[in-house]
Design an enzyme around this catalytic site. Structure first.
Site, PDB file in Angstrom:
ATOM      1  N   LYS A   1      -1.418   7.031  16.876  1.00  0.00           N
ATOM      2  CA  LYS A   1      -2.657   7.427  16.357  1.00  0.00           C
ATOM      3  C   LYS A   1      -3.744   6.383  16.166  1.00  0.00           C
ATOM      4  CE  LYS A   1      -4.225   9.188  11.705  1.00  0.00           C
ATOM      5  NZ  LYS A   1      -3.955   9.515  10.255  1.00  0.00           N
TER       6      LYS A   1
ATOM      7  N   GLU B   1       4.634  -2.537  17.334  1.00  0.00           N
ATOM      8  CA  GLU B   1       5.960  -1.999  18.202  1.00  0.00           C
ATOM      9  C   GLU B   1       5.501  -0.838  19.400  1.00  0.00           C
ATOM     10  OE1 GLU B   1       5.445  -1.460  14.850  1.00  0.00           O
ATOM     11  OE2 GLU B   1       7.414  -1.869  13.862  1.00  0.00           O
TER      12      GLU B   1
ATOM     13  N   GLY C   1       0.152  10.942  10.204  1.00  0.00           N
ATOM     14  CA  GLY C   1       1.273  10.593  11.334  1.00  0.00           C
ATOM     15  C   GLY C   1       2.243  11.549  10.985  1.00  0.00           C
ATOM     16  N   ARG C   2       2.834  11.466   9.733  1.00  0.00           N
ATOM     17  CA  ARG C   2       4.270  12.227   9.551  1.00  0.00           C
ATOM     18  C   ARG C   2       3.996  13.762   9.632  1.00  0.00           C
ATOM     19  NH1 ARG C   2       2.554   9.096   5.416  1.00  0.00           N
ATOM     20  NH2 ARG C   2       1.879   9.835   3.802  1.00  0.00           N
TER      21      ARG C   2
ATOM     22  N   GLU D   1       7.824   8.231   2.709  1.00  0.00           N
ATOM     23  CA  GLU D   1       6.606   7.699   3.008  1.00  0.00           C
ATOM     24  C   GLU D   1       5.617   8.654   1.986  1.00  0.00           C
ATOM     25  OE1 GLU D   1       5.385   5.481   6.746  1.00  0.00           O
ATOM     26  OE2 GLU D   1       4.180   7.054   6.861  1.00  0.00           O
TER      27      GLU D   1
ATOM     28  N   HIS E   1      33.671  13.405   6.806  1.00  0.00           N
ATOM     29  CA  HIS E   1      34.578  12.363   7.016  1.00  0.00           C
ATOM     30  C   HIS E   1      34.039  11.068   6.796  1.00  0.00           C
ATOM     31  CE1 HIS E   1      37.259  15.423   8.663  1.00  0.00           C
ATOM     32  NE2 HIS E   1      36.235  15.989   9.158  1.00  0.00           N
TER      33      HIS E   1
ATOM     34  N   LYS F   1       3.797  -5.618   7.369  1.00  0.00           N
ATOM     35  CA  LYS F   1       3.276  -6.075   8.758  1.00  0.00           C
ATOM     36  C   LYS F   1       2.467  -7.142   8.570  1.00  0.00           C
ATOM     37  CE  LYS F   1       2.470  -0.996   9.615  1.00  0.00           C
ATOM     38  NZ  LYS F   1       1.336  -0.077   9.923  1.00  0.00           N
TER      39      LYS F   1
HETATM   40  O1  F6P Z   1       3.951   1.914   9.490  1.00  0.00           O
HETATM   41  C1  F6P Z   1       3.826   3.430   9.000  1.00  0.00           C
HETATM   42  C2  F6P Z   1       3.000   4.145  10.113  1.00  0.00           C
HETATM   43  O2  F6P Z   1       1.526   3.920   9.517  1.00  0.00           O
HETATM   44  C3  F6P Z   1       3.243   5.774   9.704  1.00  0.00           C
HETATM   45  O3  F6P Z   1       2.516   6.394   8.852  1.00  0.00           O
HETATM   46  C4  F6P Z   1       2.861   6.232  11.284  1.00  0.00           C
HETATM   47  O4  F6P Z   1       3.451   7.460  11.276  1.00  0.00           O
HETATM   48  C5  F6P Z   1       3.400   5.147  12.064  1.00  0.00           C
HETATM   49  O5  F6P Z   1       3.205   3.782  11.367  1.00  0.00           O
HETATM   50  C6  F6P Z   1       2.946   4.926  13.381  1.00  0.00           C
HETATM   51  O6  F6P Z   1       1.477   4.712  13.475  1.00  0.00           O
HETATM   52  P1  F6P Z   1       0.707   4.989  14.803  1.00  0.00           P
HETATM   53  O7  F6P Z   1       0.900   6.510  15.086  1.00  0.00           O
HETATM   54  O8  F6P Z   1      -0.686   4.650  14.364  1.00  0.00           O
HETATM   55  O9  F6P Z   1       1.118   4.312  15.835  1.00  0.00           O
END
Ligand code: F6P
Length: 544
Positions: A210, A216, A271-272, A357, A388, A508
């Protein structure tokens, strides 16, 4: 403030009054039949039996009263109207528009949003059909056999979960569509192992973010670009191998992806809640756009149910208020999600982000601290594996864990006899949790006295049973939307903002200087524990 409502206090007293009634006694005689009829619901292809919960008809009616008084109907209307219900970020939360039909009247800040949404959907259809048919090739003219979705959190969990849930509809890389791979973790192992299996000439990458700034995702995207360049794909050819999904055109272009290869979405989609947007491109590539469209239709069917059904017959409201009952009135700290389907194995992980979240908050909308428990810890894995592993605790542990059992009545792939065994286990677990096994029954069965206390099951442990006939895209869409709205309902009752996530920020921010210290390019001041951890890691990194 919900805890100041009279109904809140009445529910607390009501809990005291019914806390010692064993659940199984509510099923005695003819009461059982009518309880199941009263405490079950059907909507959008989903059947919910919630009779095995520690509630009476009066509990449910008080919970519905609480939902109404806490403003569920009003806030639901505000969400569908595109109001800025995400107050701390001053935005709408209009994911419901993503699955609406073209003519729907959704607006954000006065602007109709359906034309833009459907324009992106049309591009997704075109692109996914081109890739799946082989009309879109890699730079050397070869068909795309593998697609990597690089993203994390909402840009990973939703599409990853749906692709697994619909894997029975997916192709094998040659026929029926490309194979999908998901890379999220910045731990290089995940990416390195994925790339080692792939041929760059036949690989397409979706960089899905987004913000297009997430550490990452950017690290994985850069390393993947290097992999292409090191393996015969030239810089000028990368456009055939990279597309982006984002709200941030500038960052996409800075990264080197042509904005013509970017699939847009909007900041009013959390995002979620985003798998219905272009974040679902990987789903369309894996199972075809028609199946993706069915997923949207399933979400839409649940939206319609949520928007129009009376609260007491409203699946998301009923599930949401049961969650409030357990968390806020019975003080139960966790909830287990147990899908009896390996296709839904990632559903608990998806719900962890969705619920924790969204509702892992301690501050109300006006900035005051909350005066009740909010989101429980959500956990679980696919049944029967959990049986199990941790079901011991759910049956006999010192804390009560409400369970959501989820099961398709027909499996996506059947081997003779397997599915009846799976379903039997699912139903038996819910029955055992509720009924338990008494000391008298054990003695009557001849169990030695010394073992009796160890083998007693108290029972009285609550669960929901959510069934669907088949795992179709439509029903999976409805299932996801059900839990989205359940999360929303709970956020309303707890009076928190379910659509921000400030709690992910601090870690972060602190990681940046620590990374520089680990690389040896900076030094910093920390608490003694953190400093010694950095020193220990640095000593090893220096040697390698
Ligand atoms: O760190 C949490 C977050 O902001 C989530 O809410 C989001 O889905 C995820 O990181 C990834 O964010 P992006 O889509 O901006 O890479």
């Amino acid at each position: 403030m919900p805890t100041h409502l009279n109904t809140w206090k009445t529910l607390q007293q009501h809990h005291e009054a019914i806390r010692d009634i064993p659940l199984r006694s509510l099923f005695d005689g003819a009461g059982g039949q009518s309880r199941v009829a009263q405490f079950s619901l059907d909507a959008a292809g989903l059947y919910l039996d919630y009779s095995k919960n520690r509630v009476t008809p009066q509990t449910m009616s008080l919970l519905m009263q609480l939902a109404e008084e806490a403003g569920v109907s009003t806030r639901r209307a505000a969400m569908f109207a595109g109001e800025h219900i995400n107050t701390t970020e001053d935005r709408a939360a209009l994911h419901v528009a993503l699955r609406a039909q073209a003519g729907a009247p959704f607006r954000v800040d006065g602007e109709p949003v359906m034309p833009a949404i459907h324009a992106v959907l049309a591009r997704m259809r075109r692109f996914s059909e081109q890739v799946r048919s082989g009309a879109w090739t890699g730079a050397s003219g070869q068909r795309i056999s593998d697609v990597i979705n690089i993203g994390i959190g909402g840009s990973d969990l939703g599409p990853r979960m749906v692709c697994q849930a619909l894997s029975h509809l997916a192709g094998d890389g040659e026929r029926g569509g490309p194979r999908l791979h998901f890379v999220s973790n910045v731990d290089g192992t995940e990416l390195a192992e994925t790339l080692a299996r792939l041929d760059p000439a036949r690989t397409l990458v979706i960089v899905c973010s987004k913000t297009f700034t997430t550490l990452e995702t950017m690290a994985n995207a850069c390393s993947t670009r290097d992999w292409f360049l090191a393996n015969g794909v030239r810089e000028t050819q990368l456009a055939r191998h990279f597309v982006a999904v984002s709200t941030n055109t500038e960052a996409v272009s800075d990264f080197g992806i042509d904005p013509a290869n970017m699939f847009e979405f909007w900041d009013w989609i959390g995002g979620r809640f985003s798998l219905w947007s272009s974040v679902g491109l990987s789903i369309a590539l894996a199972v075809g756009f028609d199946a993706f469209d069915d997923l949207l239709a399933g979400g839409r069917a649940m939206d319609e149910h949520f928007r129009t059904a009376p609260l007491a017959q409203n699946l998301p409201v009923v599930l949401g208020m049961l969650g409030i009952w357990y968390r806020s009135f019975l003080d139960l700290p966790t909830t287990c999600i147990a899908p009896y389907s390996s296709s839904l194995a990632l559903f608990p992980a998806f719900l962890q982000q969705l619920e924790m979240e969204s509702n892992g908050k301690s501050v109300q909308l006006d900035g005051d601290r909350v005066r009740t428990n909010t989101a429980p810890v959500v956990w679980g894995t696919a049944g029967t594996n959990g049986q199990h592993a941790y079901f011991q605790l759910i049956h006999q542990g010192s804390q009560v864990v409400p369970v959501d059992f989820i099961a398709p009545l027909r499996p996506p792939r059947e081997l003779p006899g397997h599915h009846a065994k799976l379903l039997a286990n699912c139903f038996a677990q819910a029955e055992a949790l509720m009924v338990g096994r008494s000391a008298d029954a054990l003695r009557a069965a001849g169990v030695p006295e010394a073992l009796v206390p160890h083998m007693v099951f108290d029972g009285n442990r609550p669960s929901n049973m959510l069934l669907m006939e088949d795992l179709t895209p439509h029903v999976i869409g409805a299932l996801i939307a059900l839990y989205e709205h359940r999360t929303f309902v709970q956020g309303v009752v707890w009076n928190i903002n379910s659509f921000d996530q400030w709690g992910v920020e601090l870690g972060k921010i602190l990681a940046r200087p620590i990374e520089a210290e680990l690389n040896g390019s900076a030094s910093g001041a920390h608490d003694a524990s953190t400093s010694s951890l950095i020193a220990r890691a640095r000593a090893v990194l220096r040697r390698s």
